[in-house]
Enzyme design. Structure first.
Site, mmCIF file in Angstrom:
data_model
loop_
_atom_site.group_PDB
_atom_site.id
_atom_site.type_symbol
_atom_site.label_atom_id
_atom_site.label_comp_id
_atom_site.label_asym_id
_atom_site.label_seq_id
_atom_site.Cartn_x
_atom_site.Cartn_y
_atom_site.Cartn_z
ATOM 1 N N ILE A 95 0.375 -1.076 0.394
ATOM 2 C CA ILE A 95 -0.094 0.024 -0.073
ATOM 3 C C ILE A 95 0.872 1.269 -0.267
ATOM 4 C CG2 ILE A 95 -1.823 1.505 1.717
ATOM 5 C CD1 ILE A 95 -2.831 -1.649 2.132
ATOM 6 N N LEU A 96 0.365 2.200 -1.173
ATOM 7 C CA LEU A 96 1.692 3.541 -0.479
ATOM 8 C C LEU A 96 1.296 3.952 -0.055
ATOM 9 C CD1 LEU A 96 1.550 3.532 -4.836
ATOM 10 C CD2 LEU A 96 3.310 3.422 -3.889
ATOM 11 N N HIS A 112 -6.635 -4.031 -10.701
ATOM 12 C CA HIS A 112 -7.451 -4.940 -9.152
ATOM 13 C C HIS A 112 -7.809 -5.980 -10.038
ATOM 14 C CE1 HIS A 112 -8.519 -5.862 -5.566
ATOM 15 N NE2 HIS A 112 -10.282 -6.131 -6.010
ATOM 16 N N THR A 144 -6.226 7.217 -4.497
ATOM 17 C CA THR A 144 -5.838 7.652 -3.684
ATOM 18 C C THR A 144 -5.232 6.883 -3.226
ATOM 19 O OG1 THR A 144 -8.466 6.947 -3.560
ATOM 20 C CG2 THR A 144 -8.337 8.386 -5.354
HETATM 21 C C1 GRF Z 1 -2.721 -9.449 -11.839
HETATM 22 O O1 GRF Z 1 -4.542 -10.032 -10.957
HETATM 23 C C2 GRF Z 1 -3.573 -8.479 -10.884
HETATM 24 O O2 GRF Z 1 -4.781 -8.081 -11.248
HETATM 25 C C3 GRF Z 1 -2.858 -7.835 -9.277
HETATM 26 O O3 GRF Z 1 -1.338 -9.085 -9.747
HETATM 27 C C4 GRF Z 1 -2.084 -9.475 -10.388
HETATM 28 C C5 GRF Z 1 -0.224 -9.397 -11.073
HETATM 29 O O4 GRF Z 1 0.007 -10.342 -12.317
HETATM 30 N N1 GRF Z 1 -2.843 -6.828 -8.829
HETATM 31 P P1 GRF Z 1 0.925 -9.958 -12.848
HETATM 32 O O5 GRF Z 1 2.493 -9.873 -11.720
HETATM 33 O O6 GRF Z 1 0.513 -9.081 -13.695
HETATM 34 O O7 GRF Z 1 2.089 -10.815 -13.790
#
Ligand code: GRF
Length: 221
Positions: A95-96, A112, A144
């Site tokens: 988390i940033l 996400h 955000t």
């Molecule tokens: C993806 O499903 C992304 O949505 C989530 O983590 C996964 C990362 O996959 N936050 P990758 O490292 O891009 O293969």
């Protein structure tokens, strides 16, 4: 065409979304170049992917208490040296903090793996299956201070089938993630998407809270 966007990608793992972004930059689909990849995990496969493309890549350690305390400050300094126009969180599992977010306000986007506002946080696929949802998907949004809560740029959905395991659903969602993230970034770098306060404009038209429907966009093409 606006100037080429300088993109910094933050990762923590596999880096398949990173790979999709880099390839789209190289083929001209995205009007930009990935100028650095920074990982929160030393063993991230994404760091190897970046190295193969000769993209500067680094890992920021957070082993000692001192490193943990200064992590975001350090991250901020490193990111700043690349003078990014856009920062993409592509599977970045940290988390940033608020200072980082305000330093790069309106320049950070995240992908996400759920149809936000449903299932912010972790284990999204399992939660969607357990809730007997008929569909899931992914969301690209501006970052955000609210976790997975910033204004939505784009959402894409896929069906959930009755016997789906979390792995099966995750593979189906990942496929759409790669395409969607590239599409959203290409629109940002072509300056077709703008954020003013909490509202997003797509080609100067105000977007609804759900953002652009990726499925609808694909049907039109
Ligand atoms: C993806 O499903 C992304 O949505 C989530 O983590 C996964 C990362 O996959 N936050 P990758 O490292 O891009 O293969």
């Amino acid at each position: 065409m606006p100037k080429k966007y300088r993109i910094v990608v933050l990762i923590s793992g596999r880096g398949s979304n990173l790979q999709a972004i880099v390839e789209a930059c190289l083929s001209g689909i995205i009007n930009g170049a990935v100028c650095a990849v920074i990982s929160s995990n030393q063993n991230a496969l994404g760091l190897e992917r970046a190295a193969k493309f000769n993209i500067p890549n680094s890992f920021i350690a957070k082993n000692t208490n001192e490193q943990k305390k200064n992590y975001d400050k350090h991250l901020c300094e490193v990111v700043r040296t690349y003078q990014p126009d856009l920062i993409v969180l592509a599977g970045y599992m940290k988390i940033l903090n608020a200072d980082f977010i305000s330093m790069f306000r309106d320049k950070i986007v995240n992908i996400h793996p759920s149809l936000l506002p449903k299932y912010p946080g972790l284990n999204t696929h399992l939660r969607a299956i357990n809730a007997k949802d008929k569909k899931s998907g992914a969301t690209v949004h501006f970052v955000t201070e609210e976790l997975d809560g910033g204004p939505i740029i784009m959402q894409g959905s896929v069906p959930i089938f009755s016997n789906d395991s979390s792995e099966q659903l995750s593979r189906r969602v990942l496929e759409i993630e790669h395409k969607m993230l590239v599409t959203a970034i290409s629109l940002i770098c072509a300056e077709k998407i703008k954020k003013r306060k909490d509202t997003i404009y797509f080609e100067n038209k105000k977007l609804s809270k759900k953002g652009i429907s990726f499925n609808h966009l694909m049907e039109q093409r």
